[in-house]
Design a protein around this motif. Sequence first.
Motif, PDB file in Angstrom:
ATOM      1  N   TRP A   1      -6.070  -3.259   0.007  1.00  0.00           N
ATOM      2  CA  TRP A   1      -5.085  -3.644  -1.017  1.00  0.00           C
ATOM      3  C   TRP A   1      -3.812  -2.815  -0.888  1.00  0.00           C
ATOM      4  O   TRP A   1      -2.708  -3.337  -1.075  1.00  0.00           O
ATOM      5  CB  TRP A   1      -5.676  -3.533  -2.425  1.00  0.00           C
ATOM      6  CG  TRP A   1      -6.680  -4.606  -2.696  1.00  0.00           C
ATOM      7  CD1 TRP A   1      -8.008  -4.464  -2.881  1.00  0.00           C
ATOM      8  CD2 TRP A   1      -6.411  -6.009  -2.771  1.00  0.00           C
ATOM      9  NE1 TRP A   1      -8.605  -5.686  -3.064  1.00  0.00           N
ATOM     10  CE2 TRP A   1      -7.643  -6.657  -3.006  1.00  0.00           C
ATOM     11  CE3 TRP A   1      -5.287  -6.792  -2.659  1.00  0.00           C
ATOM     12  CZ2 TRP A   1      -7.767  -8.033  -3.139  1.00  0.00           C
ATOM     13  CZ3 TRP A   1      -5.399  -8.164  -2.788  1.00  0.00           C
ATOM     14  CH2 TRP A   1      -6.626  -8.775  -3.023  1.00  0.00           C
ATOM     15  N   LEU A   2      -3.961  -1.528  -0.540  1.00  0.00           N
ATOM     16  CA  LEU A   2      -2.771  -0.689  -0.325  1.00  0.00           C
ATOM     17  C   LEU A   2      -1.946  -1.212   0.850  1.00  0.00           C
ATOM     18  O   LEU A   2      -0.716  -1.269   0.787  1.00  0.00           O
ATOM     19  CB  LEU A   2      -3.174   0.767  -0.102  1.00  0.00           C
ATOM     20  CG  LEU A   2      -3.703   1.510  -1.330  1.00  0.00           C
ATOM     21  CD1 LEU A   2      -4.226   2.886  -0.940  1.00  0.00           C
ATOM     22  CD2 LEU A   2      -2.612   1.634  -2.394  1.00  0.00           C
TER      23      LEU A   2
ATOM     24  N   ALA B   1       2.712  -4.228   2.856  1.00  0.00           N
ATOM     25  CA  ALA B   1       3.190  -5.361   3.662  1.00  0.00           C
ATOM     26  C   ALA B   1       4.059  -6.302   2.829  1.00  0.00           C
ATOM     27  O   ALA B   1       5.116  -6.756   3.287  1.00  0.00           O
ATOM     28  CB  ALA B   1       1.995  -6.116   4.251  1.00  0.00           C
ATOM     29  N   PHE B   2       3.632  -6.596   1.589  1.00  0.00           N
ATOM     30  CA  PHE B   2       4.429  -7.489   0.737  1.00  0.00           C
ATOM     31  C   PHE B   2       5.745  -6.833   0.318  1.00  0.00           C
ATOM     32  O   PHE B   2       6.766  -7.517   0.200  1.00  0.00           O
ATOM     33  CB  PHE B   2       3.626  -7.930  -0.489  1.00  0.00           C
ATOM     34  CG  PHE B   2       2.543  -8.930  -0.180  1.00  0.00           C
ATOM     35  CD1 PHE B   2       2.808 -10.074   0.550  1.00  0.00           C
ATOM     36  CD2 PHE B   2       1.243  -8.725  -0.613  1.00  0.00           C
ATOM     37  CE1 PHE B   2       1.813 -11.001   0.838  1.00  0.00           C
ATOM     38  CE2 PHE B   2       0.236  -9.635  -0.337  1.00  0.00           C
ATOM     39  CZ  PHE B   2       0.522 -10.779   0.399  1.00  0.00           C
ATOM     40  N   ILE B   3       5.744  -5.526   0.110  1.00  0.00           N
ATOM     41  CA  ILE B   3       6.995  -4.825  -0.227  1.00  0.00           C
ATOM     42  C   ILE B   3       7.957  -4.888   0.955  1.00  0.00           C
ATOM     43  O   ILE B   3       9.153  -5.154   0.780  1.00  0.00           O
ATOM     44  CB  ILE B   3       6.710  -3.369  -0.655  1.00  0.00           C
ATOM     45  CG1 ILE B   3       6.051  -3.349  -2.031  1.00  0.00           C
ATOM     46  CG2 ILE B   3       7.998  -2.543  -0.657  1.00  0.00           C
ATOM     47  CD1 ILE B   3       5.571  -1.975  -2.481  1.00  0.00           C
ATOM     48  N   VAL B   4       7.448  -4.666   2.161  1.00  0.00           N
ATOM     49  CA  VAL B   4       8.300  -4.742   3.359  1.00  0.00           C
ATOM     50  C   VAL B   4       8.840  -6.162   3.527  1.00  0.00           C
ATOM     51  O   VAL B   4      10.033  -6.361   3.795  1.00  0.00           O
ATOM     52  CB  VAL B   4       7.524  -4.285   4.618  1.00  0.00           C
ATOM     53  CG1 VAL B   4       8.290  -4.625   5.886  1.00  0.00           C
ATOM     54  CG2 VAL B   4       7.234  -2.797   4.549  1.00  0.00           C
TER      55      VAL B   4
ATOM     56  N   ILE C   1       2.512  -7.821  -7.065  1.00  0.00           N
ATOM     57  CA  ILE C   1       1.886  -7.688  -8.381  1.00  0.00           C
ATOM     58  C   ILE C   1       0.426  -8.144  -8.321  1.00  0.00           C
ATOM     59  O   ILE C   1      -0.468  -7.502  -8.873  1.00  0.00           O
ATOM     60  CB  ILE C   1       2.692  -8.471  -9.437  1.00  0.00           C
ATOM     61  CG1 ILE C   1       4.090  -7.860  -9.568  1.00  0.00           C
ATOM     62  CG2 ILE C   1       1.978  -8.476 -10.780  1.00  0.00           C
ATOM     63  CD1 ILE C   1       5.077  -8.697 -10.349  1.00  0.00           C
ATOM     64  N   GLY C   2       0.167  -9.250  -7.620  1.00  0.00           N
ATOM     65  CA  GLY C   2      -1.211  -9.719  -7.443  1.00  0.00           C
ATOM     66  C   GLY C   2      -2.059  -8.704  -6.694  1.00  0.00           C
ATOM     67  O   GLY C   2      -3.229  -8.478  -7.036  1.00  0.00           O
ATOM     68  N   SER C   3      -1.471  -8.069  -5.667  1.00  0.00           N
ATOM     69  CA  SER C   3      -2.194  -7.049  -4.908  1.00  0.00           C
ATOM     70  C   SER C   3      -2.494  -5.829  -5.770  1.00  0.00           C
ATOM     71  O   SER C   3      -3.551  -5.204  -5.621  1.00  0.00           O
ATOM     72  CB  SER C   3      -1.380  -6.622  -3.683  1.00  0.00           C
ATOM     73  OG  SER C   3      -1.235  -7.700  -2.796  1.00  0.00           O
ATOM     74  N   LEU C   4      -1.584  -5.494  -6.654  1.00  0.00           N
ATOM     75  CA  LEU C   4      -1.858  -4.392  -7.592  1.00  0.00           C
ATOM     76  C   LEU C   4      -3.055  -4.729  -8.475  1.00  0.00           C
ATOM     77  O   LEU C   4      -3.885  -3.861  -8.766  1.00  0.00           O
ATOM     78  CB  LEU C   4      -0.627  -4.092  -8.442  1.00  0.00           C
ATOM     79  CG  LEU C   4       0.528  -3.392  -7.736  1.00  0.00           C
ATOM     80  CD1 LEU C   4       1.780  -3.377  -8.615  1.00  0.00           C
ATOM     81  CD2 LEU C   4       0.126  -1.973  -7.359  1.00  0.00           C
ATOM     82  N   GLY C   5      -3.142  -5.995  -8.886  1.00  0.00           N
ATOM     83  CA  GLY C   5      -4.307  -6.436  -9.660  1.00  0.00           C
ATOM     84  C   GLY C   5      -5.580  -6.353  -8.836  1.00  0.00           C
ATOM     85  O   GLY C   5      -6.631  -5.909  -9.336  1.00  0.00           O
ATOM     86  N   GLY C   6      -5.524  -6.773  -7.575  1.00  0.00           N
ATOM     87  CA  GLY C   6      -6.677  -6.659  -6.681  1.00  0.00           C
ATOM     88  C   GLY C   6      -7.072  -5.219  -6.459  1.00  0.00           C
ATOM     89  O   GLY C   6      -8.260  -4.878  -6.430  1.00  0.00           O
TER      90      GLY C   6
ATOM     91  N   ALA D   1     -10.575  -3.481  -7.430  1.00  0.00           N
ATOM     92  CA  ALA D   1     -11.356  -2.729  -6.444  1.00  0.00           C
ATOM     93  C   ALA D   1     -11.669  -1.336  -6.964  1.00  0.00           C
ATOM     94  O   ALA D   1     -12.785  -0.830  -6.806  1.00  0.00           O
ATOM     95  CB  ALA D   1     -10.597  -2.648  -5.117  1.00  0.00           C
ATOM     96  N   ALA D   2     -10.694  -0.694  -7.598  1.00  0.00           N
ATOM     97  CA  ALA D   2     -10.898   0.655  -8.141  1.00  0.00           C
ATOM     98  C   ALA D   2     -11.939   0.655  -9.259  1.00  0.00           C
ATOM     99  O   ALA D   2     -12.647   1.651  -9.458  1.00  0.00           O
ATOM    100  CB  ALA D   2      -9.576   1.219  -8.646  1.00  0.00           C
TER     101      ALA D   2
END
Length: 141
Positions: free
Chosen positions: A6-7, A12-15, A30-35, A39-40
């Motif tokens: 997820w990190l 990758a999405f920020i780049v 934002i979706g990846s932050l949710g994922g 996971a955490a």
Amino acid sequence: MYVTGWLIAIIAFIVLEAVTYQLVSVWFVIGSLGGLAAAALGASFGVQIAVFVILSALMLAVLRPLSMKLLKPKGLKTNVDGLIGGDVLITENVSNIEGTGKGKINGMTWTVRSESGEDIPENSVATVSRIEGVKLIVTKK
């Protein structure tokens, strides 16, 4: 553990967003932050993917129209918009029927047409009503 994945997705999405400049992938960040959060918290990979998809779709559906409205210019204004309402000196008789007419405003010569269709004689002054392409549409003073 899927936290590392997820990190990597977030980076990758920020780049991708930084390269495109068009709000293409910020929703997926934002979706990846949710994922990542799922996971955490120890959620299964299927739940993490569901959180990612749902949160990304929600952000895309809710925030994209709002951001496009706020960030998109209403209409591209140019320097020629400042000519509207200004006075133009007619340097060649204006006749819409004959397709003639020139005028000078701010040191530049323009093709001129009469808004009402009436002829405007040389050396008279008219007011710019609007601009159509490269023609000033004027009204006689």
